[in-house]
Design a protein around this motif. Structure first.
Motif, PDB file in Angstrom:
ATOM      1  N   THR A  19      28.424  38.205  27.841  1.00 26.37           N
ATOM      2  CA  THR A  19      28.490  39.219  28.900  1.00 26.37           C
ATOM      3  C   THR A  19      28.221  40.608  28.336  1.00 26.37           C
ATOM      4  O   THR A  19      28.836  41.583  28.759  1.00 26.37           O
ATOM      5  CB  THR A  19      29.872  39.195  29.577  1.00 26.37           C
ATOM      6  OG1 THR A  19      30.887  39.391  28.568  1.00 26.37           O
ATOM      7  CG2 THR A  19      30.119  37.877  30.272  1.00 26.37           C
ATOM      8  N   ARG A  35      24.282  42.748  32.517  1.00 27.16           N
ATOM      9  CA  ARG A  35      24.951  41.489  32.876  1.00 27.16           C
ATOM     10  C   ARG A  35      25.122  40.539  31.694  1.00 27.16           C
ATOM     11  O   ARG A  35      26.075  39.776  31.656  1.00 27.16           O
ATOM     12  CB  ARG A  35      24.176  40.787  33.991  1.00 27.16           C
ATOM     13  CG  ARG A  35      24.124  41.588  35.286  1.00 27.16           C
ATOM     14  CD  ARG A  35      23.600  40.752  36.418  1.00 27.16           C
ATOM     15  NE  ARG A  35      24.469  39.614  36.708  1.00 27.16           N
ATOM     16  CZ  ARG A  35      24.209  38.709  37.663  1.00 27.16           C
ATOM     17  NH1 ARG A  35      23.100  38.816  38.397  1.00 27.16           N
ATOM     18  NH2 ARG A  35      25.037  37.717  37.868  1.00 27.16           N
ATOM     19  N   GLY A  36      24.204  40.563  30.753  1.00 28.08           N
ATOM     20  CA  GLY A  36      24.361  39.705  29.587  1.00 28.08           C
ATOM     21  C   GLY A  36      23.111  38.932  29.235  1.00 28.08           C
ATOM     22  O   GLY A  36      22.043  39.131  29.807  1.00 28.08           O
TER      23      GLY A  36
END
Length: 204
Positions: free
Chosen positions: A122, A178-179
């Motif tokens: 994340t 967001r990752g």
């Protein structure tokens, strides 16, 4: 005074350890690029590889307030065990480095004759226009907030070369803010009865 000396000694030790790690990675990169490394492909229990990676990584994740979750797997893959261990170690360490107090998730999916290992974090993510260069040596994508990168951008370069040597597929999917998800696709191996040769592509 003694406390100060201890702090200096600790910093020197960390620096020397980082230099040793960098030299080791540079040598491995050179060996892979020269074709010196040969893959010894055998059936490998993927869970064993994951345990060897994630158990020692747990203290570092805890220090960074990162929760690491793993879905256990019974999958066997055809791989060079040492090369696969290096691939998983590098990807997982990168995930923990980038997660920033978030989460790292490790899971496996089986697709016909393939086993897909997914490692998600994340973290801040990587812009789409930079994904094409993510496997190039010395590329780092979050320097502003992470400080010195002990891997010097070599981790994913090693992953790509090692994966290519075993004809694995490695894909990176990422969204800024967001990752990142890294997927390693490997051939499935089937463990036959004791004493028999294991074959590839047979569903358990």
């Amino acid at each position: 005074h003694a406390t100060r000396l201890a702090e200096v000694a600790e910093k020197i030790g960390i620096t020397l350890s980082g230099m040793q790690s960098l030299l080791s990675r540079l040598l491995e990169l050179a060996r892979l690029e020269s074709g010196e490394v040969q893959a010894d492909m055998r059936p490998v229990a993927l869970q064993t590889i994951l345990d060897r990676c994630l158990v020692p990584l747990a203290p570092k994740a805890q220090e960074r307030s990162i929760r690491v979750s793993m879905v256990p797997t019974r999958a066997w893959v055809l791989a060079d065990e040492a090369l696969l261990q290096s691939i998983v170690d590098n990807i997982a360490h990168n995930a923990v480095e980038h997660a920033r107090g978030g989460r790292v998730l490790v899971g496996v999916r089986r697709r016909a004759s393939r086993v897909n290992l997914h490692i998600l974090d994340t973290g801040p993510g990587i812009a789409s226009d930079r994904l094409e260069t993510v496997f190039e040596p010395y590329r780092r994508f979050d320097d502003r907030t992470r400080g010195a990168d002990s891997g010097y951008g070599l981790g994913l370069a090693l992953v790509k070369l090692q994966a290519d040597l075993m004809t694995f597929e490695v894909d990176v999917h990422s969204k800024v803010g967001r990752g990142t998800r890294v997927c390693v696709s490997m051939p499935k191996a089937f463990q036959c009865s004791r004493g028999l040769q294991r074959e590839i592509g047979i569903t358990r």
